[in-house]
Design an enzyme around this catalytic site. Structure first.
Site, short mmCIF file in Angstrom:
data_model
loop_
_atom_site.label_atom_id
_atom_site.label_comp_id
_atom_site.label_asym_id
_atom_site.label_seq_id
_atom_site.Cartn_x
_atom_site.Cartn_y
_atom_site.Cartn_z
N ASP A 117 0.82 -1.20 0.00
CA ASP A 117 0.00 0.00 0.00
C ASP A 117 0.86 1.26 0.00
O ASP A 117 0.47 2.29 -0.54
CB ASP A 117 -0.93 -0.02 1.23
CG ASP A 117 -1.87 1.16 1.26
OD1 ASP A 117 -2.55 1.42 0.26
OD2 ASP A 117 -1.93 1.84 2.31
N HIS A 139 -7.57 4.36 -1.86
CA HIS A 139 -8.48 4.64 -0.74
C HIS A 139 -9.57 3.58 -0.64
O HIS A 139 -10.00 3.22 0.47
CB HIS A 139 -9.12 6.02 -0.93
CG HIS A 139 -8.16 7.16 -0.76
ND1 HIS A 139 -7.17 7.16 0.19
CD2 HIS A 139 -8.05 8.34 -1.42
CE1 HIS A 139 -6.48 8.30 0.11
NE2 HIS A 139 -6.99 9.02 -0.86
#
Length: 409
Positions: A117, A139
């Site tokens: 991430d 997101h």
């Protein structure tokens, strides 16, 4: 950056399926245009991030250039979800002890997710493939991961023996992540605190590792002087960090106001209204838990939290889309049909078995968020003439498509 232009292609005639898809579109042409103009903005740095950045920069240099940033993100999410589901399989009530290897595996899964991430945005800039889709995709995966990470921590700490803490901790995590993006919707900038996601994830990794080494009963050891179980220490630390982030967020939302006209949001809408969808999620979760004659939550906390975690992720995704497209966020969401079925079943004195309805609720919210996410990604890919999981661009007309540096760092 500007995407390369390609020779024009002959437009094909729309068939029935193409017309149907166009009529079912989630994003309007105006929203897609504003999305293309979106610029990622963030400020602040957590305490432990600087040394972690050294590691992340080294990791990204080891990746092949053909690996697309969104593919990195989705691989990390899948690993994190699968390792958590393994824990949930062995401890569906958040009380039972799972095999030691399952805790180590979950810790490794979370570490891999955190790493991937953190480097997807770096890979995007490294390969010159940054687009607004990268930020949205990042997101979106984070919103799903928030629920799975908190569920895994609840299982490891065996919080099923104190169901109130299980529900509170998980709902608080959903609300905290939502508030971070609510603040962004108001001021246009994603703000990171001194104690933020990275610190929280590392703390949960430590929880996994210690449970793997000594068993989950390690966290039930009572501290003599404090007369409290050891599991409460990470809970108290998480509450401290959450409190600091909430105070910071509400200072922006309630006191500073938005960057829009007359202190409105980036879309020119009310700064207060976004509280409604997440409040509805929390109220439904609490009301159904309290009114259940079969103690639905207490007996099935994993299924229950997976369902409401996905619903919270869906409304958070819609908030992120509203921010990036500078558009109004509607209250109604089709995901509410799942918990709505649970609520109506209770209202009519549980005509159907609550456990059966809970499974229907989970399947519905899972289908709903997958449908929504796939549709939004496809619409953006079609508009930007890109692919989601490969770096290669599609053939376009002679006009150049402008993209922004939307991927996260």
């Amino acid at each position: 950056m500007a995407a390369p232009s390609f020779p024009s292609v002959v437009p094909r005639k729309d068939g029935f399926y193409d017309k149907y898809i166009r009529n079912q579109q989630i994003l309007s042409q105006a929203q897609l245009k504003r999305l293309m103009e979106h610029k990622y903005s963030a400020e602040g740095q957590s305490i432990i991030e600087p040394p972690m950045q050294v590691f992340w920069k080294w990791i990204v240099e080891q990746l092949p250039l053909w690996w697309a940033p969104n593919a990195i993100t989705i691989v990390g999410l899948i690993i994190n979800v699968v390792t958590t589901l393994i824990l949930a399989f062995y401890s569906p009530d958040c009380k039972q002890e799972a095999p030691r290897w399952a805790y180590f595996l979950s810790g490794l899964g979370l570490f891999i997710y955190q790493t991937l991430d953190a480097i997807d945005g770096k890979q995007a800039r490294r390969t010159k493939s940054s687009t607004p889709l990268g930020e949205l995709f990042d997101h979106g995966c984070d919103s799903i991961s928030t629920g799975t990470v908190m569920l895994g921590a609840s299982i490891t700490l065996q919080l099923g023996y104190t169901p109130g803490w299980v529900l509170f901790e998980n709902l608080a995590a959903y609300a905290l992540f939502y508030c971070a993006h609510w603040q962004t919707y108001v001021c246009g900038t994603l703000k990171f605190g001194k104690i933020d996601v990275t610190e929280g994830q590392l703390m949960i990794i430590l929880v996994y590792v210690l449970a793997g080494l000594f068993g989950p009963q390690f966290w039930s050891y009572e501290i003599p002087v404090l007369h409290t179980q050891l599991k409460m220490i990470p809970i108290y630390f998480s509450l401290l960090g959450a409190g600091m982030q909430l105070i910071s967020a509400f200072k922006v939302i309630l006191l500073q106001g938005g960057v829009g006209k007359n202190g409105s949001t980036v879309a020119g809408t009310s700064t207060i209204f976004p509280v409604v969808p997440i409040t509805a999620v929390i109220l439904l979760a609490c009301m159904i838990q309290q009114k259940s004659p079969s103690h639905l939550f207490e007996n099935n906390p994993c299924l229950y939290l997976l369902a409401f975690g996905l619903l919270a992720a869906k409304v958070t995704n819609r908030l992120v889309v509203a921010h990036m497209t500078k558009s109004e966020m509607d209250f109604w969401d089709t995901g509410f049909l799942g918990p709505g079925a649970l609520f109506l079943n209770q209202y009519f004195n549980c005509w159907f078995n609550e456990y059966f309805v809970l499974w229907l609720c989970l399947l519905w919210v899972l289908f709903d968020i997958l449908r929504y996410s796939a549709s939004v990604c496809q619409e953006i890919c079609d508009y930007l003439q890109i692919y989601c999981f490969t770096i290669t661009s599609r053939p376009t007309s002679n006009k150049k498509i402008e993209t922004s540096n939307g991927a996260l760092s």
